[in-house]
Design an enzyme around this catalytic site. Structure first.
Site, PDB file in Angstrom:
ATOM      1  N   ARG A  32      27.631  40.781 -31.418  1.00 15.16           N
ATOM      2  CA  ARG A  32      26.556  40.520 -30.460  1.00 15.16           C
ATOM      3  C   ARG A  32      25.725  39.312 -30.861  1.00 15.16           C
ATOM      4  NH1 ARG A  32      25.849  44.826 -26.777  1.00 15.16           N
ATOM      5  NH2 ARG A  32      23.754  44.096 -26.317  1.00 15.16           N
ATOM      6  N   ASP A  33      25.933  38.806 -32.042  1.00 15.43           N
ATOM      7  CA  ASP A  33      25.198  37.627 -32.486  1.00 15.43           C
ATOM      8  C   ASP A  33      26.108  36.422 -32.608  1.00 15.43           C
ATOM      9  OD1 ASP A  33      22.826  36.367 -33.224  1.00 15.43           O
ATOM     10  OD2 ASP A  33      23.209  36.648 -35.342  1.00 15.43           O
ATOM     11  N   PHE A  34      27.327  36.580 -32.131  1.00 14.97           N
ATOM     12  CA  PHE A  34      28.317  35.525 -32.360  1.00 14.97           C
ATOM     13  C   PHE A  34      27.913  34.231 -31.648  1.00 14.97           C
ATOM     14  CE2 PHE A  34      32.347  33.432 -32.582  1.00 14.97           C
ATOM     15  CZ  PHE A  34      32.919  33.938 -33.728  1.00 14.97           C
TER      16      PHE A  34
END
Lengths: 107, 470, 336
Positions: free
Chosen positions: A65-67
């Site tokens: 989700r932080d990629f």
């Protein structure tokens, strides 16, 4: 540094070890509350931290989700495709990491 | 009286390639440690004693003894007795997963089918949309405080009954919204029925799909022919269907491979082949012995393990390059080992996990559909918790001694109810015919985990940790 | 009842209705990858997909609230017509031989230009030339730079204040830029990093908050919220009491007494008492963006991954999870 005779590997073993450490308070226990600032390595994407004792500690949940936040245009040195120079069309290839991660192509 | 100490139940495994020392597995807590050679010697030496006083331990070994005590592998003798695992009362567990046998019919005739060609006995029949919708609402309403419930669309071949699937998902989504819950929907299919309407449905509801595929054409077609007069293999249709599914939904399905014992020697080849067809993950299941012919020989069991070991080696190689090789079996095992999961029961069957057949009868799990011995109520009257309790007690009966002394008990807890039932009640085998394989498989997982851990910053472990979470 | 009081507003609405416009109510704009998705706040459903080239980063709303300017891939600026939900023009700040990336974006009051913070580079005889970081004003139709001022360090985010007379540039330090003269001028520098403040000011919700930019930061022991009043230019710095909640972004509740913060958890903040009220984990995982309905009753978290979760602000129970087409950067609210 002296090599430890026995080293906890999995989460359960670490929890048991923490229990043992708790009976003999040490400097290490005090250090736990420090908030890490700055960046992390490899797949631990970003500077962000998370005080909850679940895995992965000090990280986004899940790191997928932080990629995109780490790709290229952000400046923390996470191991991500570089979206400013070498992988400018990265968002086209993989707009939704949880869904499209198998399309990830970068060296 | 001198305080006496005992080594708790443990196993020492040689470390994997490239690792020094050995791995210590604490059987009671599923704790895993890396140990040096001196600690290994200590365990070997004192493991042969019963209880001993610390005064007997040479001063040079006190450091090791203290470390092992911290790790709860060396324990005061009074605490060495294993605590019995508490039994779980089905009535206290909210419903988390409902499997709908939406179509008890199938267009394939797989050689190893445990569901009698998809019908689970009797004539082919399908679930009415009205019943399917009621079942989905039942799932949400019986889920207590759980924020998330899972609806599994299963069969037979579920896509033979799209109206019921659509009704179930619509009703489930509405009920979930009403109750502020998340509904997760998954579907297991033979991959031959991805019609435009089915694809629209799967895409619209973001349904997680598992497709059965058994390897290269010769193996798949031998295992999974069409029924009826047409006959013939289904491989070409499945591969084309998967391509359409990916195209339409933008998501890759998981692959579920089932292999008969005479095919186990080809596991590495099968894994690579299926992975190359664009699946998200590949899981490989040995066929359930629905007939004596499917019971493996010891040589075949060894081939199965060798095949898994081969893919595990590939997993480690890929992990060293920072990549996750999507081998479902190993990922699941590594996730359990990572957490150090201790289970009192082998699975969730009857404990939050329930299956419903096309007529609305509820069963301990999807594999027991149609078997009245494992029927635990119906949709109209709800789950019969007393019956579920009785079924689970019967499954556990007679295993306490063997399981109680098995080092793998924390992770296994007795094995698959259905597999045990077939082997013991149907084929008349003694208890424990799966144990050897399960122990070797878990040992393989421990060695693999140890290898991954040998590189402390290993990114793949973060992935494994995430899987362990949920 | 006097008919005029009933009819006149209706007639006025009918006259406005001649031109297409978005219906009254809250609209949320999910800033995604290759798409901006529009969510209707009454039904919490996706009502439009606006295809947009690139990874969306900053947005700003035109003064007439008819256009949303959307920046993507750090160099494109798309003009989105909010009535038609489509891109009607796109400008590129690259050109004139420089490869530029833009961090921070605010519209100027003239409606024709905007400010961006740029880093730049170009190749000359096979050698890389790196430009000085600048804050620059550029034309919205061509992307061409009109004027610029060098900044000592690259800037992460811009906030406009005092009707565009002041631009605040947030980065390692906070630079106050005066735009009223012929040249842009840095008139004040306040340290941020040197004061032990760790800030990631990508999300500020200026128009969503009704003209107040809200950004959180961390010291070694606490979380702070920095508020910039767009009208007066006043900066308020609130240090919250207690162990820091971890958050990427903070949005103000409409009454401005409370605020909502999000990262792995959704956290309610009491701004008056400078304390945390409560916190719930976001089941879907980390989110970058948070927003709140104009009546304060619903809280929205989204971005990071590809989900949007709607919470009941009172109970903090999730009401709905929307699966979005792509991962996202933020969620913005415009009330029509």
């Amino acid at each position: 540094m002296k090599k430890k005779r026995i080293d906890a590997l999995n989460e359960k073993a670490k929890a048991i070890q923490r229990l043992a450490d708790g009976e003999q308070p040490s400097a290490a226990a005090l250090a736990e509350r420090r908030m890490p600032q700055g960046c992390t390595t490899i797949f631990d994407t970003g500077w962000e931290t998370n005080p909850r004792p679940t895995y992965p500690v000090g990280n986004c949940q899940a790191s997928a989700r932080d990629f995109h936040g780490c790709v290229g245009d952000c400046w923390w040195p996470a191991q991500m495709p570089d979206g400013l120079t070498n992988h400018r069309e990265f968002d086209v290839q993989c707009p939704n990491v949880a869904r499209d991660w198998r399309n990830l192509k970068y060296d | 009286m001198k305080p006496m100490w005992t080594l708790a139940d443990h196993r020492v495994f040689a470390g994997g390639a490239g690792t020094e020392g050995a791995l210590l597995f604490g059987a009671e807590q599923a704790s895993l440690y890396a140990i040096d050679a001196a600690t290994g010697d200590f365990l070997d030496r004192w493991g042969r004693h019963g209880a001993f006083a610390l005064a007997e331990v040479a001063p040079a070994d006190h450091e090791i003894a203290a470390a092992l005590a911290d790790a709860q592998v060396l324990v005061p003798s009074a605490r060495a007795r294993r605590a019995p695992r508490p039994t779980i009362d089905p009535a206290t567990v909210p419903l988390a997963t409902l499997v709908l046998e939406a179509a008890q019919a199938c267009n394939l005739r797989c050689t190893y089918c445990y569901a009698g060609g998809g019908t689970y006995g009797g004539a082919a029949r399908v679930m009415s949309p009205e019943l399917a919708a009621r079942a989905a609402r039942f799932l949400v309403e019986k889920s207590g405080d759980l924020p998330r419930v899972t609806l599994v669309l299963f069969g037979g071949e579920p896509l033979l009954n799209l109206p019921a699937l659509a009704a179930a998902v619509a009703a489930g989504e509405a009920a979930a919204a009403e109750h502020g819950k998340t509904l997760v929907v998954s579907l297991t299919t033979n991959g031959t029925r991805f019609t435009p309407a089915a694809l629209d449905f799967l895409a619209a509801h973001r349904i997680g799909v598992s497709v059965s595929i058994d390897g290269p054409p010769d193996m798949h077609d031998a295992n999974r022919p069409y029924g009826g007069r047409a006959g013939g293999g289904s491989y070409a249709d499945v591969v084309a269907g998967v391509a359409r599914l990916r195209e339409r939904t933008g998501r890759a399905p998981a692959a579920r491979v089932t292999l008969a014992p005479d095919q186990w020697a080809r596991i590495p080849e099968v894994f690579e082949h299926v992975l190359g067809k664009g699946f998200l993950e590949v899981g490989i299941a040995p066929a359930t012995p629905v007939a004596p012919a499917l019971l493996p020989t010891p040589e075949q069991d060894a081939a199965l393990l060798a095949g898994f070991a081969h893919v595990a080696r590939r997993f480690v190689d890929e992990a060293r390059r920072g990549r996750v090789l999507p081998f479902s079996n190993l990922l699941d095992l590594l996730a359990k080992l990572h957490v150090g999961q201790v289970r009192g029961v082998p699975c969730g069957a009857g404990l939050g996990y329930v299956a419903m057949d096309a007529q609305g009868a509820l069963f301990l799990c999807h594999r027991f559909a149609g078997d009245d011995g494992f029927r635990i109520g119906d949709l109209a009257t709800g789950i019969d918790h007393a019956k579920a309790r009785a079924c689970l007690a019967a499954q556990a009966a007679g295993r306490a001694d063997a399981c109680g002394t098995c080092w793998a008990r924390s992770l296994c807890a007795g094995g698959c109810h259905h597999e045990n039932h077939l082997r013991e009640s149907v084929l008349g085998l003694a208890q424990g015919t799966c144990c050897d394989f399960i122990q070797r498989w878990i040992e393989l997982g421990i060695r693999t985990y140890g290898e991954l851990r040998a590189d402390p910053g290993h990114p793949v472990l973060a992935f494994v940790g995430r899987r362990a979470e949920g | 009842m006097r008919w005029a009081t009933v009819l006149l507003p209706a007639l006025a609405a009918a006259a406005l209705g001649a031109a297409p416009r978005a219906d009254a109510g809250d609209r949320y704009y999910y800033l995604g990858y290759g798409v901006v998705q529009v969510i209707d706040g009454a039904t919490d459903t996706i009502v439009a997909d606006i295809p947009v080239k690139g990874a969306v980063r900053n947005v700003d709303l035109s003064a007439d609230r008819k256009y949303l300017y959307v920046t993507s891939n750090r160099h494109l600026v798309h003009k989105v017509d909010l009535a038609q939900n489509r891109v009607v023009a796109t400008a590129d700040v690259k050109g004139d031989g420089w490869d530029r990336v833009m961090y921070g974006f605010v519209l100027a009051p003239d409606g024709k230009t905007a400010y961006g913070a740029f880093m730049s580079r170009r190749a000359e005889n096979g050698e890389a030339i790196v430009g000085r970081p600048v804050v620059a004003q550029f034309a919205l139709d061509t992307g061409r730079i009109v004027r610029s001022v060098e900044v000592p360090w690259g800037v992460a985010h811009l906030v406009g204040a005092r009707e565009g007379r002041t631009i605040y540039a947030f980065g390692q330090d906070l630079y106050t830029i005066d735009t009223t003269g012929p040249d842009l001028r840095i008139v004040a520098t306040q340290p941020i990093l040197d004061k032990g403040m760790n800030m990631l000011p990508f999300w500020d919700y200026t128009f969503d908050n009704g003209g107040v930019a809200s950004m959180n930061y961390y010291t070694a022991t606490a979380m702070g919220v920095m508020l910039v009043d767009q009208k007066t230019g006043a900066i308020e710095d609130l240090v919250l009491k207690g162990d820091p909640a971890m958050a990427y972004s903070v949005v103000l509740a409409p009454d401005r007494k409370r605020a909502w913060a999000v990262m792995d958890d959704l956290t309610e903040i009491d701004l008056a008492r400078k304390t945390y009220v409560r916190s719930v984990p976001v089941a879907e995982g980390t989110c970058y963006g948070v927003n709140v309905s104009s009546d304060g009753r619903k809280v929205y978290v989204a971005g990071g991954g590809s989900t949007l979760t709607v919470y009941d602000a009172k109970t903090l129970k999730p009401l709905k999870v929307l699966q979005m087409a792509s991962d996202g950067m933020d969620l913005r609210r415009i009330s029509f």
